[in-house]
Design a protein around this motif. Structure first.
Motif, PDB file in Angstrom:
ATOM      1  N   LYS A  21     -44.423  52.995  -5.587  1.00 29.97           N
ATOM      2  CA  LYS A  21     -44.330  51.683  -4.959  1.00 29.97           C
ATOM      3  C   LYS A  21     -45.262  51.585  -3.754  1.00 29.97           C
ATOM      4  O   LYS A  21     -45.488  52.561  -3.036  1.00 29.97           O
ATOM      5  CB  LYS A  21     -42.898  51.401  -4.497  1.00 29.97           C
ATOM      6  CG  LYS A  21     -41.920  51.106  -5.625  1.00 29.97           C
ATOM      7  CD  LYS A  21     -40.558  50.738  -5.051  1.00 29.97           C
ATOM      8  CE  LYS A  21     -39.574  50.390  -6.154  1.00 29.97           C
ATOM      9  NZ  LYS A  21     -38.241  50.044  -5.600  1.00 29.97           N
ATOM     10  N   VAL A  22     -45.819  50.376  -3.550  1.00 27.70           N
ATOM     11  CA  VAL A  22     -46.548  50.033  -2.338  1.00 27.70           C
ATOM     12  C   VAL A  22     -46.018  48.689  -1.843  1.00 27.70           C
ATOM     13  O   VAL A  22     -45.385  47.953  -2.599  1.00 27.70           O
ATOM     14  CB  VAL A  22     -48.078  49.966  -2.573  1.00 27.70           C
ATOM     15  CG1 VAL A  22     -48.612  51.320  -3.003  1.00 27.70           C
ATOM     16  CG2 VAL A  22     -48.414  48.906  -3.607  1.00 27.70           C
ATOM     17  N   LEU A  23     -46.296  48.365  -0.597  1.00 31.14           N
ATOM     18  CA  LEU A  23     -45.764  47.124  -0.025  1.00 31.14           C
ATOM     19  C   LEU A  23     -46.551  45.895  -0.441  1.00 31.14           C
ATOM     20  O   LEU A  23     -45.993  44.808  -0.575  1.00 31.14           O
ATOM     21  CB  LEU A  23     -45.735  47.235   1.498  1.00 31.14           C
ATOM     22  CG  LEU A  23     -44.762  48.265   2.080  1.00 31.14           C
ATOM     23  CD1 LEU A  23     -44.857  48.282   3.607  1.00 31.14           C
ATOM     24  CD2 LEU A  23     -43.329  47.960   1.645  1.00 31.14           C
ATOM     25  N   GLY A  24     -47.848  46.039  -0.645  1.00 30.99           N
ATOM     26  CA  GLY A  24     -48.674  44.891  -0.990  1.00 30.99           C
ATOM     27  C   GLY A  24     -50.110  45.127  -0.590  1.00 30.99           C
ATOM     28  O   GLY A  24     -50.467  46.164  -0.017  1.00 30.99           O
ATOM     29  N   ALA A  25     -50.969  44.154  -0.894  1.00 30.74           N
ATOM     30  CA  ALA A  25     -52.396  44.284  -0.604  1.00 30.74           C
ATOM     31  C   ALA A  25     -52.683  43.946   0.854  1.00 30.74           C
ATOM     32  O   ALA A  25     -52.031  43.091   1.457  1.00 30.74           O
ATOM     33  CB  ALA A  25     -53.203  43.378  -1.528  1.00 30.74           C
ATOM     34  N   ARG A  26     -53.673  44.612   1.411  1.00 28.91           N
ATOM     35  CA  ARG A  26     -54.127  44.316   2.771  1.00 28.91           C
ATOM     36  C   ARG A  26     -55.062  43.105   2.756  1.00 28.91           C
ATOM     37  O   ARG A  26     -55.707  42.815   1.740  1.00 28.91           O
ATOM     38  CB  ARG A  26     -54.900  45.508   3.353  1.00 28.91           C
ATOM     39  CG  ARG A  26     -54.056  46.681   3.794  1.00 28.91           C
ATOM     40  CD  ARG A  26     -54.966  47.763   4.363  1.00 28.91           C
ATOM     41  NE  ARG A  26     -54.210  48.894   4.850  1.00 28.91           N
ATOM     42  CZ  ARG A  26     -53.667  48.974   6.059  1.00 28.91           C
ATOM     43  NH1 ARG A  26     -53.818  47.964   6.904  1.00 28.91           N
ATOM     44  NH2 ARG A  26     -52.990  50.040   6.434  1.00 28.91           N
ATOM     45  N   PRO A  27     -55.191  42.404   3.877  1.00 31.42           N
ATOM     46  CA  PRO A  27     -56.213  41.358   3.974  1.00 31.42           C
ATOM     47  C   PRO A  27     -57.599  41.961   3.756  1.00 31.42           C
ATOM     48  O   PRO A  27     -57.907  43.031   4.265  1.00 31.42           O
ATOM     49  CB  PRO A  27     -56.049  40.848   5.414  1.00 31.42           C
ATOM     50  CG  PRO A  27     -54.647  41.189   5.775  1.00 31.42           C
ATOM     51  CD  PRO A  27     -54.339  42.481   5.075  1.00 31.42           C
ATOM     52  N   GLY A  28     -58.400  41.289   2.960  1.00 28.65           N
ATOM     53  CA  GLY A  28     -59.730  41.795   2.649  1.00 28.65           C
ATOM     54  C   GLY A  28     -59.800  42.622   1.394  1.00 28.65           C
ATOM     55  O   GLY A  28     -60.885  42.965   0.937  1.00 28.65           O
ATOM     56  N   ALA A  29     -58.636  42.945   0.802  1.00 29.55           N
ATOM     57  CA  ALA A  29     -58.618  43.734  -0.430  1.00 29.55           C
ATOM     58  C   ALA A  29     -58.693  42.819  -1.646  1.00 29.55           C
ATOM     59  O   ALA A  29     -58.337  41.645  -1.580  1.00 29.55           O
ATOM     60  CB  ALA A  29     -57.354  44.590  -0.484  1.00 29.55           C
ATOM     61  N   SER A  30     -59.132  43.378  -2.744  1.00 30.09           N
ATOM     62  CA  SER A  30     -59.143  42.671  -4.025  1.00 30.09           C
ATOM     63  C   SER A  30     -58.164  43.367  -4.962  1.00 30.09           C
ATOM     64  O   SER A  30     -58.257  44.574  -5.166  1.00 30.09           O
ATOM     65  CB  SER A  30     -60.544  42.684  -4.641  1.00 30.09           C
ATOM     66  OG  SER A  30     -61.456  41.961  -3.835  1.00 30.09           O
ATOM     67  N   VAL A  31     -57.221  42.609  -5.508  1.00 25.87           N
ATOM     68  CA  VAL A  31     -56.238  43.161  -6.446  1.00 25.87           C
ATOM     69  C   VAL A  31     -56.764  42.937  -7.860  1.00 25.87           C
ATOM     70  O   VAL A  31     -56.954  41.799  -8.291  1.00 25.87           O
ATOM     71  CB  VAL A  31     -54.860  42.495  -6.257  1.00 25.87           C
ATOM     72  CG1 VAL A  31     -53.874  43.013  -7.304  1.00 25.87           C
ATOM     73  CG2 VAL A  31     -54.336  42.753  -4.855  1.00 25.87           C
ATOM     74  N   LEU A  32     -56.985  44.022  -8.576  1.00 31.36           N
ATOM     75  CA  LEU A  32     -57.551  43.935  -9.928  1.00 31.36           C
ATOM     76  C   LEU A  32     -56.479  43.998 -11.010  1.00 31.36           C
ATOM     77  O   LEU A  32     -56.702  43.511 -12.122  1.00 31.36           O
ATOM     78  CB  LEU A  32     -58.561  45.063 -10.157  1.00 31.36           C
ATOM     79  CG  LEU A  32     -59.666  45.210  -9.113  1.00 31.36           C
ATOM     80  CD1 LEU A  32     -60.648  46.282  -9.543  1.00 31.36           C
ATOM     81  CD2 LEU A  32     -60.374  43.889  -8.861  1.00 31.36           C
ATOM     82  N   ALA A  33     -55.327  44.601 -10.690  1.00 27.81           N
ATOM     83  CA  ALA A  33     -54.250  44.707 -11.677  1.00 27.81           C
ATOM     84  C   ALA A  33     -52.920  44.751 -10.952  1.00 27.81           C
ATOM     85  O   ALA A  33     -52.823  45.246  -9.815  1.00 27.81           O
ATOM     86  CB  ALA A  33     -54.421  45.948 -12.553  1.00 27.81           C
ATOM     87  N   VAL A  34     -51.881  44.223 -11.600  1.00 32.00           N
ATOM     88  CA  VAL A  34     -50.545  44.173 -11.005  1.00 32.00           C
ATOM     89  C   VAL A  34     -49.534  44.776 -11.972  1.00 32.00           C
ATOM     90  O   VAL A  34     -49.809  44.971 -13.163  1.00 32.00           O
ATOM     91  CB  VAL A  34     -50.130  42.723 -10.644  1.00 32.00           C
ATOM     92  CG1 VAL A  34     -51.068  42.145  -9.614  1.00 32.00           C
ATOM     93  CG2 VAL A  34     -50.089  41.849 -11.902  1.00 32.00           C
ATOM     94  N   CYS A  35     -48.350  45.051 -11.443  1.00 35.10           N
ATOM     95  CA  CYS A  35     -47.244  45.579 -12.250  1.00 35.10           C
ATOM     96  C   CYS A  35     -46.391  44.408 -12.715  1.00 35.10           C
ATOM     97  O   CYS A  35     -45.724  43.766 -11.891  1.00 35.10           O
ATOM     98  CB  CYS A  35     -46.414  46.566 -11.441  1.00 35.10           C
ATOM     99  SG  CYS A  35     -44.971  47.194 -12.329  1.00 35.10           S
ATOM    100  N   PRO A  36     -46.356  44.095 -14.007  1.00 33.53           N
ATOM    101  CA  PRO A  36     -45.635  42.898 -14.468  1.00 33.53           C
ATOM    102  C   PRO A  36     -44.121  43.033 -14.476  1.00 33.53           C
ATOM    103  O   PRO A  36     -43.430  42.045 -14.670  1.00 33.53           O
ATOM    104  CB  PRO A  36     -46.171  42.717 -15.898  1.00 33.53           C
ATOM    105  CG  PRO A  36     -46.557  44.086 -16.339  1.00 33.53           C
ATOM    106  CD  PRO A  36     -47.050  44.793 -15.107  1.00 33.53           C
ATOM    107  N   VAL A  37     -43.580  44.239 -14.255  1.00 36.61           N
ATOM    108  CA  VAL A  37     -42.129  44.408 -14.297  1.00 36.61           C
ATOM    109  C   VAL A  37     -41.493  44.251 -12.925  1.00 36.61           C
ATOM    110  O   VAL A  37     -40.279  44.372 -12.795  1.00 36.61           O
ATOM    111  CB  VAL A  37     -41.751  45.780 -14.900  1.00 36.61           C
ATOM    112  CG1 VAL A  37     -42.268  45.913 -16.314  1.00 36.61           C
ATOM    113  CG2 VAL A  37     -42.244  46.930 -14.030  1.00 36.61           C
ATOM    114  N   THR A  38     -42.287  43.997 -11.884  1.00 40.90           N
ATOM    115  CA  THR A  38     -41.747  43.768 -10.548  1.00 40.90           C
ATOM    116  C   THR A  38     -41.781  42.280 -10.216  1.00 40.90           C
ATOM    117  O   THR A  38     -42.684  41.567 -10.642  1.00 40.90           O
ATOM    118  CB  THR A  38     -42.555  44.548  -9.489  1.00 40.90           C
ATOM    119  OG1 THR A  38     -43.923  44.119  -9.533  1.00 40.90           O
ATOM    120  CG2 THR A  38     -42.487  46.041  -9.749  1.00 40.90           C
TER     121      THR A  38
END
Length: 341
Positions: free
Chosen positions: A82-99
């Motif tokens: 687990k992580v808390l979330g993306a930082r400002p300035g980051a790019s999220v390329l993939a997510v966990c669909p079960v959360t």
């Protein structure tokens, strides 16, 4: 470049939130008690992830917000850290669909002259072993090769080019509901840029169109958005265009549905073809209201029909009594002849 992977002693559970490394990672780590996700899943690519050099030529192996993978057969992973979330300035390329919060499972961020990557998923060896045994295609080697080359600043070895991707927050909207438009613009290096002019052109089937300007959003570079209040109804086609230093970029077209109030009252004509089809599919028969009298007569005739049972005796009463009389006469004759009592 820096790449950090998941594990029971990695990232937050490993205590890295209290180290200098935490400041250069694209996600907020959380403390040692943040825990693990143990539900199996396949990473779901974001609109930006589908166009990123890390997923060049392998995006079809993974699901996205618009549907499942186009190339089936990739095994699910056993979970992730687990992580808390993306930082400002980051790019999220993939997510966990079960959360519920669609936690990032692949995030990247530029750091000074370098780059950092966090990929907190459980071991990806299943992506190599399973398909290999079944003689199926696998993105395993290409994914890791492209990920390492991108982190090392060698993304020129991967086919990367400027582009724009777009999406909406959902596919169907009620009347007067606001449509949230989002776009990501990448430059020639495959990195997000806020130097583009982005516009959405919305077209209805009638030919009417509207234009909406998307503005740069704070935080992750290259992200643009706009709130669009539709004045058009029905099926709408959205085309997002970007102008990056004179280069014209076009995103894949989007299609949404905007409902119309009181739609059930727009067409009140009798649709006999549809009614006949429903009747045929359900084993019934459709009759127009003008045939109501004949229908009642048929029902009455059916109700007057009687069921008649045919009884077939198992023996003949006449034959039985004849045999009985013969037997009785024979007994009397024998008793008389042999003087039996």
């Amino acid at each position: 470049g820096l790449i950090m992977l998941g594990g029971y002693r990695a990232l937050g559970p490993g205590g890295y939130a209290a180290t200098p490394l935490a400041a250069v990672l694209p996600v907020e780590l959380g403390d040692r008690d943040i825990g693990q996700i143990t539900d199996p899943f396949l990473p779901e690519l974001t609109a930006e992830g589908r166009q990123h050099p890390i997923f060049a030529n392998i995006a079809e192996f993974f699901p996205s917000a618009t549907g499942g993978p186009k190339i089936a057969g990739l095994p699910e992973l056993d979970g992730c850290t687990k992580v808390l979330g993306a930082r400002p300035g980051a790019s999220v390329l993939a997510v966990c669909p079960v959360t519920a919060d669609r936690m990032p499972v692949l995030a990247v961020m530029p750091v000074d002259r370098g780059r950092s990557v966090v990929f907190p998923v459980d071991t990806t060896r299943k992506w190599q072993q399973g398909p290999r045994v079944l003689d199926q295609q696998s993105p395993f080697l290409q994914l890791w090769g492209q990920l390492v080359r991108w982190a090392a600043g060698r993304e020129q070895d991967v086919e990367a080019k400027a582009g724009v991707t777009a999406n909406t927050d959902k596919a169907y909207y009620e009347p007067d509901e606001v449509v949230q438009l989002a776009a990501v613009v990448r430059d020639q290096r495959g990195e997000g840029t806020d130097k583009a002019k982005v516009e959405a052109v919305i077209r209805a089937k009638s030919g009417a169109l509207e234009r909406v300007t998307l503005t740069s959003l704070p935080g992750a570079g290259g992200h643009y958005g706009a709130a669009y209040e539709p004045n058009l109804n029905g099926t709408l086609e959205i085309e997002v265009l970007a102008d990056l230093d004179g280069q014209k970029l076009t995103a894949e077209k989007l299609v949404i549905e905007v409902g119309r109030p009181y739609l059930e009252f727009e067409k009140l004509d009798l649709d006999e073809q549809t009614l006949s089809g429903i009747a045929a599919d359900t084993g019934g028969r459709y009759l127009h209201i003008s045939a109501a009298d004949s229908l009642m007569e048929q029902l009455n005739r059916a109700a007057r029909k009687k069921r008649i049972y045919l009884e077939q005796p198992l023996f003949s009463p006449l034959l039985f009594w004849l045999l009985f009389a013969v037997a009785l006469t024979a007994e009397w004759f024998l008793r008389r002849r042999f003087q039996m009592r």
